[in-house]
Write a protein that holds these residues in place. Structure first.
Motif, PDB file in Angstrom:
ATOM      1  N   ALA A 161       0.840  -1.207   0.000  1.00 49.70           N
ATOM      2  CA  ALA A 161       0.000   0.000   0.000  1.00 49.70           C
ATOM      3  C   ALA A 161       0.881   1.267   0.000  1.00 49.70           C
ATOM      4  CB  ALA A 161      -0.936  -0.009   1.199  1.00 49.70           C
ATOM      5  N   MET A 162       1.961   1.238   0.749  1.00 49.80           N
ATOM      6  CA  MET A 162       2.866   2.394   0.761  1.00 49.80           C
ATOM      7  C   MET A 162       3.484   2.589  -0.630  1.00 49.80           C
ATOM      8  SD  MET A 162       4.788   1.920   4.430  1.00 49.80           S
ATOM      9  CE  MET A 162       5.734   3.438   4.519  1.00 49.80           C
ATOM     10  N   TYR A 163       3.885   1.472  -1.230  1.00 48.73           N
ATOM     11  CA  TYR A 163       4.477   1.525  -2.562  1.00 48.73           C
ATOM     12  C   TYR A 163       3.491   2.087  -3.597  1.00 48.73           C
ATOM     13  CZ  TYR A 163       5.951  -0.092  -7.143  1.00 48.73           C
ATOM     14  OH  TYR A 163       6.245  -0.148  -8.473  1.00 48.73           O
ATOM     15  N   GLU A 164       2.217   1.767  -3.401  1.00 52.22           N
ATOM     16  CA  GLU A 164       1.198   2.219  -4.361  1.00 52.22           C
ATOM     17  C   GLU A 164       0.854   3.707  -4.229  1.00 52.22           C
ATOM     18  OE1 GLU A 164       0.256   0.486  -6.833  1.00 52.22           O
ATOM     19  OE2 GLU A 164       0.678  -1.595  -6.252  1.00 52.22           O
ATOM     20  N   GLU A 165       1.281   4.337  -3.124  1.00 46.43           N
ATOM     21  CA  GLU A 165       1.011   5.780  -2.984  1.00 46.43           C
ATOM     22  C   GLU A 165       1.706   6.542  -4.124  1.00 46.43           C
ATOM     23  OE1 GLU A 165       2.028   7.224   0.982  1.00 46.43           O
ATOM     24  OE2 GLU A 165       1.231   5.382   1.830  1.00 46.43           O
ATOM     25  N   PRO A 166       1.064   7.595  -4.632  1.00 50.10           N
ATOM     26  CA  PRO A 166       1.680   8.319  -5.764  1.00 50.10           C
ATOM     27  C   PRO A 166       3.057   8.887  -5.416  1.00 50.10           C
ATOM     28  CG  PRO A 166      -0.565   9.099  -5.345  1.00 50.10           C
ATOM     29  CD  PRO A 166      -0.234   8.152  -4.243  1.00 50.10           C
ATOM     30  N   MET A 167       3.228   9.360  -4.172  1.00 50.83           N
ATOM     31  CA  MET A 167       4.529   9.879  -3.729  1.00 50.83           C
ATOM     32  C   MET A 167       4.921   9.183  -2.427  1.00 50.83           C
ATOM     33  SD  MET A 167       5.769  12.238  -5.790  1.00 50.83           S
ATOM     34  CE  MET A 167       6.939  13.196  -4.843  1.00 50.83           C
ATOM     35  N   ALA A 168       6.198   8.859  -2.292  1.00 48.51           N
ATOM     36  CA  ALA A 168       6.708   8.293  -1.036  1.00 48.51           C
ATOM     37  C   ALA A 168       6.864   9.443  -0.048  1.00 48.51           C
ATOM     38  CB  ALA A 168       8.041   7.610  -1.290  1.00 48.51           C
ATOM     39  N   ASN A 169       5.795   9.699   0.686  1.00 47.51           N
ATOM     40  CA  ASN A 169       5.776  10.891   1.546  1.00 47.51           C
ATOM     41  C   ASN A 169       6.166  10.540   2.985  1.00 47.51           C
ATOM     42  OD1 ASN A 169       5.458  13.530   2.228  1.00 47.51           O
ATOM     43  ND2 ASN A 169       3.263  13.648   1.787  1.00 47.51           N
ATOM     44  N   TRP A 170       7.241   9.781   3.096  1.00 49.49           N
ATOM     45  CA  TRP A 170       7.728   9.342   4.406  1.00 49.49           C
ATOM     46  C   TRP A 170       9.209   9.082   4.279  1.00 49.49           C
ATOM     47  CZ3 TRP A 170       8.132   5.057   1.453  1.00 49.49           C
ATOM     48  CH2 TRP A 170       7.029   4.722   0.655  1.00 49.49           C
ATOM     49  N   TYR A 171       9.862   8.890   5.430  1.00 49.24           N
ATOM     50  CA  TYR A 171      11.292   8.589   5.455  1.00 49.24           C
ATOM     51  C   TYR A 171      11.534   7.191   4.897  1.00 49.24           C
ATOM     52  CZ  TYR A 171      15.658   6.917   7.542  1.00 49.24           C
ATOM     53  OH  TYR A 171      16.887   6.358   7.735  1.00 49.24           O
ATOM     54  N   CYS A 172      12.482   7.046   4.017  1.00 52.42           N
ATOM     55  CA  CYS A 172      12.869   5.719   3.521  1.00 52.42           C
ATOM     56  C   CYS A 172      14.153   5.827   2.715  1.00 52.42           C
ATOM     57  CB  CYS A 172      11.759   5.124   2.641  1.00 52.42           C
ATOM     58  SG  CYS A 172      12.158   3.479   2.027  1.00 52.42           S
ATOM     59  N   PRO A 173      15.270   5.300   3.222  1.00 53.79           N
ATOM     60  CA  PRO A 173      16.496   5.324   2.426  1.00 53.79           C
ATOM     61  C   PRO A 173      16.345   4.421   1.201  1.00 53.79           C
ATOM     62  CG  PRO A 173      16.976   4.828   4.737  1.00 53.79           C
ATOM     63  CD  PRO A 173      15.489   4.702   4.549  1.00 53.79           C
ATOM     64  N   GLU A 174      16.807   4.891   0.067  1.00 55.22           N
ATOM     65  CA  GLU A 174      16.747   4.074  -1.145  1.00 55.22           C
ATOM     66  C   GLU A 174      18.065   3.335  -1.287  1.00 55.22           C
ATOM     67  OE1 GLU A 174      15.314   5.919  -4.688  1.00 55.22           O
ATOM     68  OE2 GLU A 174      15.643   4.088  -5.855  1.00 55.22           O
ATOM     69  N   VAL A 175      17.979   2.024  -1.409  1.00 49.12           N
ATOM     70  CA  VAL A 175      19.208   1.252  -1.620  1.00 49.12           C
ATOM     71  C   VAL A 175      19.230   0.736  -3.056  1.00 49.12           C
ATOM     72  CG1 VAL A 175      19.699   0.561   0.756  1.00 49.12           C
ATOM     73  CG2 VAL A 175      18.078  -0.773  -0.582  1.00 49.12           C
ATOM     74  N   GLY A 176      20.424   0.550  -3.573  1.00 49.15           N
ATOM     75  CA  GLY A 176      20.573  -0.021  -4.902  1.00 49.15           C
ATOM     76  C   GLY A 176      20.401   0.972  -6.028  1.00 49.15           C
ATOM     77  N   ASN A 177      20.338   2.242  -5.701  1.00 44.96           N
ATOM     78  CA  ASN A 177      20.262   3.261  -6.748  1.00 44.96           C
ATOM     79  C   ASN A 177      21.644   3.915  -6.798  1.00 44.96           C
ATOM     80  OD1 ASN A 177      19.386   5.069  -8.635  1.00 44.96           O
ATOM     81  ND2 ASN A 177      18.256   6.359  -7.197  1.00 44.96           N
ATOM     82  N   THR A 178      22.611   3.149  -7.269  1.00 45.61           N
ATOM     83  CA  THR A 178      24.000   3.599  -7.187  1.00 45.61           C
ATOM     84  C   THR A 178      24.225   4.835  -8.034  1.00 45.61           C
ATOM     85  OG1 THR A 178      24.406   1.912  -8.814  1.00 45.61           O
ATOM     86  CG2 THR A 178      25.164   1.439  -6.607  1.00 45.61           C
ATOM     87  N   ALA A 179      24.833   5.826  -7.432  1.00 43.46           N
ATOM     88  CA  ALA A 179      25.168   7.043  -8.172  1.00 43.46           C
ATOM     89  C   ALA A 179      26.484   7.578  -7.639  1.00 43.46           C
ATOM     90  CB  ALA A 179      24.075   8.086  -8.017  1.00 43.46           C
TER      91      ALA A 179
END
Ligand code: 8DM
Length: 478
Positions: free
Chosen positions: A363-381
């Motif tokens: 359900a959180m993933y389905e929200e249009p925007m991730a409007n909460w704290y969550c570190p993104e892993v695997g998005n190497t830059a």
């Protein structure tokens, strides 16, 4: 009034000018070291707001440092404003639709990045004035993040020497302070092969093909890829494929390689092995090979005390108050995305919220925007802010300006760059940056802790600048 509310008000009341700066820079869309209009506009606005501007930065016409206040603590907030090649796109359009095909576009959100950092230093300045806070707040106007490693030059040339804390942010898909673990150092090397031209049918035996050398080098590197750490990245492009005539043996050809790895030592080792592939190719083809390092960036060394302040201050300003229209707008862009990234994104949410059920995570993933704290892993830059973080305690903040999964360097990111939704992300970033800057400016114990954490993170290692001593910014001549 609590400091949190005062900063909120200072950002909101003064945001129109920075939203306009962001929109104008989106329109200028100037690339790597050519950001003349973008830099001029920012300098003008900052001077009008009472900042002193030093634009005599060695070898960089489009870099500058704006500052207010005097003495220590000196807090630097970094800004970027360069665009990317070929990513021109109509604003707000949910289909790929270039306005001027082939022209650059802001596919990494740097229009918001620079303007958001400016908005933050302005709020800090106003707060310092109102409360008689001692210290210096600086905005570092940094060009050419995309492949030009301007900050690395600024570090090499001593512009960060007297800073106590450096803070940066990046428009993103999630909200979090970046621990830097999946940030990769980069090393850009040009390889030139010189052969002998000859009639490809009448006397091929007299020719030595520089194009063949490039191809053999690439084949060698393709085999090498299996025998390096999985986090490493090796990418390349032809800068000169030796001409367009098949009946002329190509006498000169050139490749640009970027080598990336999470630790600098590993990166240099892989670079040495890539150079061996070039030497081998030259030997096989009897051509001459030479190479030149033209840019480089270090991995991000996040300082724990700064990372913790970023996350604590982020918590104060989340959730972002989106309107239903903005969420609908975000959903339209989310609908354009490739679903294959879903697993990785669900995993990021799971890691952050282990107590939640899989239905709640979904359900959180389905929200249009991730409007909460969550570190993104695997998005190497990679980022040249990494070099600043090696010499000054600091960290990079991420604030959602786009839906989860929306790729960097995409037409969608350009299209969303002028939206009110993205600007709400920019203003949230400005609030968190300003609060964090003031935390360190007004709390000597916290500043001391940051210095300790920074040394602990270095763990005895010293900074080695990835750039050759005599290399000038933007010099890719070879
Ligand atoms: N928080 C972020 C920082 C950098 C990037 C990014 O895309 N950087 C470019 C530029 C790399 C460079 O510094 O040369 C890249 O990785 O290719 C993305 C998110």
């Amino acid at each position: 009034m609590e400091r949190k509310d005062e900063i909120e008000a200072l950002v909101e009341e003064n945001s129109a000018v920075f939203e306009d700066v962001s929109d104008q820079i989106w329109g200028f869309a100037e690339m790597c070291y050519q950001e003349k209009q973008s830099a001029e506009l920012q300098k003008k606005v900052l001077r009008e707001l009472g900042f002193t501007v030093n634009d005599q930065i060695k070898g960089m016409e489009t870099a500058f440092i704006a500052s207010y206040g005097e003495g220590h603590p000196i807090i630097a907030i970094l800004g970027e404003y360069d665009a990317l090649a070929g990513l021109n796109q109509e604003a707000d359009c949910t289909e790929h639709k270039p306005m001027e095909p082939g022209k650059p576009g802001h596919g990494c959100g740097h229009n918001l990045l620079g303007a958001g950092s400016m908005c933050a230093v302005n709020a800090v300045k106003k707060y310092m004035e109102a409360h008689n806070v001692k210290g210096t707040i600086r905005y570092y106007g940094c060009p050419a993040e995309e492949g030009g490693s301007a900050k690395t030059f600024m570090v090499r040339d001593g512009y960060f020497k007297d800073c106590d804390i450096e803070l940066s942010w990046h428009p993103a898909q999630f909200n979090y302070g970046w621990d830097g673990e999946d940030c990769l150092g980069t090393y850009n090397i040009l390889f030139k092969f010189k052969g002998i031209s000859a009639h490809a049918a009448a006397c091929p035996q007299l020719g030595r093909s520089a194009l063949d050398a490039c191809e053999l080098m690439n084949v060698g590197v393709n085999y090498l890829r299996e025998h390096v750490i999985p986090e490493a990245r090796i990418h390349y492009a032809y800068l000169n494929a030796g001409g367009t005539a098949p009946n002329v043996v190509p006498a000169e050809a050139m490749l640009s390689y970027v080598i990336r790895a999470p630790k600098m030592g590993a990166m240099y080792e892989i670079a040495d092995r890539v150079i061996k592939c070039a030497q081998g190719a030259a030997m096989m083809t009897e051509t001459e090979m030479s190479y030149k390092v033209v840019s480089g960036t270090s991995n991000l060394m996040s300082t724990k005390a700064v990372l913790d302040r970023f996350n604590a201050n982020l918590d104060k300003y989340l959730p972002i108050p989106y309107t239903p229209e903005e969420l609908e707008y975000a959903q339209k862009f989310k609908d354009t995305l490739d679903k294959s990234d879903e697993k990785r994104l669900l995993h990021c949410i799971e890691l952050t919220y282990p107590e939640k059920s899989s239905a709640e995570i979904r359900a959180m993933y389905e929200e249009p925007m991730a409007n909460w704290y969550c570190p993104e892993v695997g998005n190497t830059a990679s980022t040249d802010a990494g070099d600043a973080s090696w010499v000054v305690p600091g960290c990079q903040l991420h604030v959602a300006c786009y839906p989860a999964g929306l790729p960097f360097h995409s037409w969608q990111m350009v299209a969303m760059g002028k939206s009110s939704l993205a600007k709400k992300g920019m203003k949230t970033a400005a609030k968190v940056l300003a609060m964090t800057a003031l935390d360190f400016m007004t709390d000597p114990a916290l500043l001391e802790q940051a210095k300790k954490d920074y040394l602990a993170k270095l763990d005895g290692e010293t900074y080695r600048c990835p750039l050759p001593d005599d290399l000038q910014p933007g010099d890719k001549s070879f």
